[in-house]
Design a protein around this motif. Structure first.
Motif, short mmCIF file in Angstrom:
data_model
loop_
_atom_site.label_atom_id
_atom_site.label_comp_id
_atom_site.label_asym_id
_atom_site.label_seq_id
_atom_site.Cartn_x
_atom_site.Cartn_y
_atom_site.Cartn_z
N ALA A 130 11.30 1.46 17.25
CA ALA A 130 12.09 2.87 17.19
C ALA A 130 13.36 2.88 16.62
N LEU A 131 14.16 1.97 17.13
CA LEU A 131 15.60 1.94 16.42
C LEU A 131 15.77 1.33 15.19
N ALA A 132 15.02 0.45 14.75
CA ALA A 132 14.82 -0.08 13.44
C ALA A 132 14.32 1.09 12.54
N ALA A 161 16.48 11.53 23.61
CA ALA A 161 17.25 11.62 22.34
C ALA A 161 17.57 9.90 22.08
N ILE A 162 17.63 9.53 20.91
CA ILE A 162 18.36 8.17 20.58
C ILE A 162 19.83 8.38 19.98
N GLU A 163 20.77 7.85 21.01
CA GLU A 163 22.24 8.03 20.98
C GLU A 163 22.70 6.99 20.17
N PRO A 164 23.94 7.24 19.54
CA PRO A 164 24.45 6.47 18.56
C PRO A 164 25.05 5.31 19.59
N GLY A 165 25.03 4.13 19.25
CA GLY A 165 25.22 2.94 19.91
C GLY A 165 24.08 2.41 20.71
N ASP A 166 22.86 3.13 20.80
CA ASP A 166 21.81 2.22 21.74
C ASP A 166 21.31 1.21 20.95
N ASP A 167 20.98 0.04 22.13
CA ASP A 167 20.21 -0.71 21.79
C ASP A 167 19.01 -0.87 22.56
#
Length: 219
Positions: A130-132, A161-167
């Motif tokens: 999801a992040l990629a 929500a996907i937040e800035p800086g999430d890993d």
């Protein structure tokens, strides 16, 4: 007139059992419409067995290590389950792919939760995928289990929500919190008879569910 017996559920685990604990907590708060009748693990050291024992739930361990014949293991598991005749089988971190005969035997009675917004990202490494992809939101889906891996009809989804800086680790932790919220609720929908599996589809109140319910909006 006698009261209608509560439905019985068996929870299958392989590990620490955090989703199992969500069910135990809901049961202790009297929020479950069914009985947690037994917890079964394929690993003797699974922490979830201790959680179940501490809660007074019957446990069984059917070790799968060294058993290469998946169908043979599933026959043994089915024999154990059939002694109890569960109305519902809840997969809560059960790290085995169930064989087609097992799924067919209990068709419409097996629930699973997957850490993505299915049909997005079936299989593994969902948070990293999801992040990629640059997604803005992620989540988890409770669904009926069919022979297609993570392909059964969805019931209920929770989103974050996907937040800035999430890993992958931070995202996984937030999704897991949502899993603990939605899984007992979806199981209650089944136990109450509002959700059923029929002809490869999920029905809510006898109408085909065209898209999964959303938590908390739909409940």
């Amino acid at each position: 007139m006698s009261a209608t017996p509560r439905k019985k559920a068996v929870v299958l685990i392989s590990g620490g059992g955090t989703n199992l604990q969500a069910f135990i907590d809901a049961s202790q708060r009297r929020e479950l419409d069914f009985e947690l009748a037994m917890v079964v693990s394929n690993r003797s050291q699974a922490g979830g067995l201790t959680r179940a024992e501490d809660a007074g739930i019957d446990t069984r361990c059917l070790p799968s290590k060294g058993i290469s014949d998946r169908a043979a293991y599933d026959r043994s598991l089915a024999t154990e389950l059939d002694r109890l005749a569960p109305d519902l089988i809840i997969l809560a971190g059960f790290m085995r792919i169930l064989s087609a005969p097992f799924v067919s035997r209990y068709a419409g009675r097996i629930l699973n939760i997957h850490p993505s917004l299915l049909p997005l990202y079936p299989g593994l490494h969902t948070h990293a995928r999801a992040l990629a992809a640059g997604d803005r939101e992620h989540g988890c889906t409770v669904h009926f289990v069919t022979e297609e891996l993570d392909g059964g009809p969805p019931i209920l989804q929770g989103r974050v929500a996907i937040e800035p800086g999430d890993d992958p680790e931070t995202l996984a932790a937030r999704v897991l919190q949502v899993e603990h919220q939605i899984y007992p609720r979806a199981a209650n929908l089944f136990a109450s008879g509002r959700i059923v599996y029929r002809d490869g589809q999920c029905l809510l109140d006898n109408k085909v569910l065209s898209k999964p319910l959303r938590y908390p909006d739909s409940l």
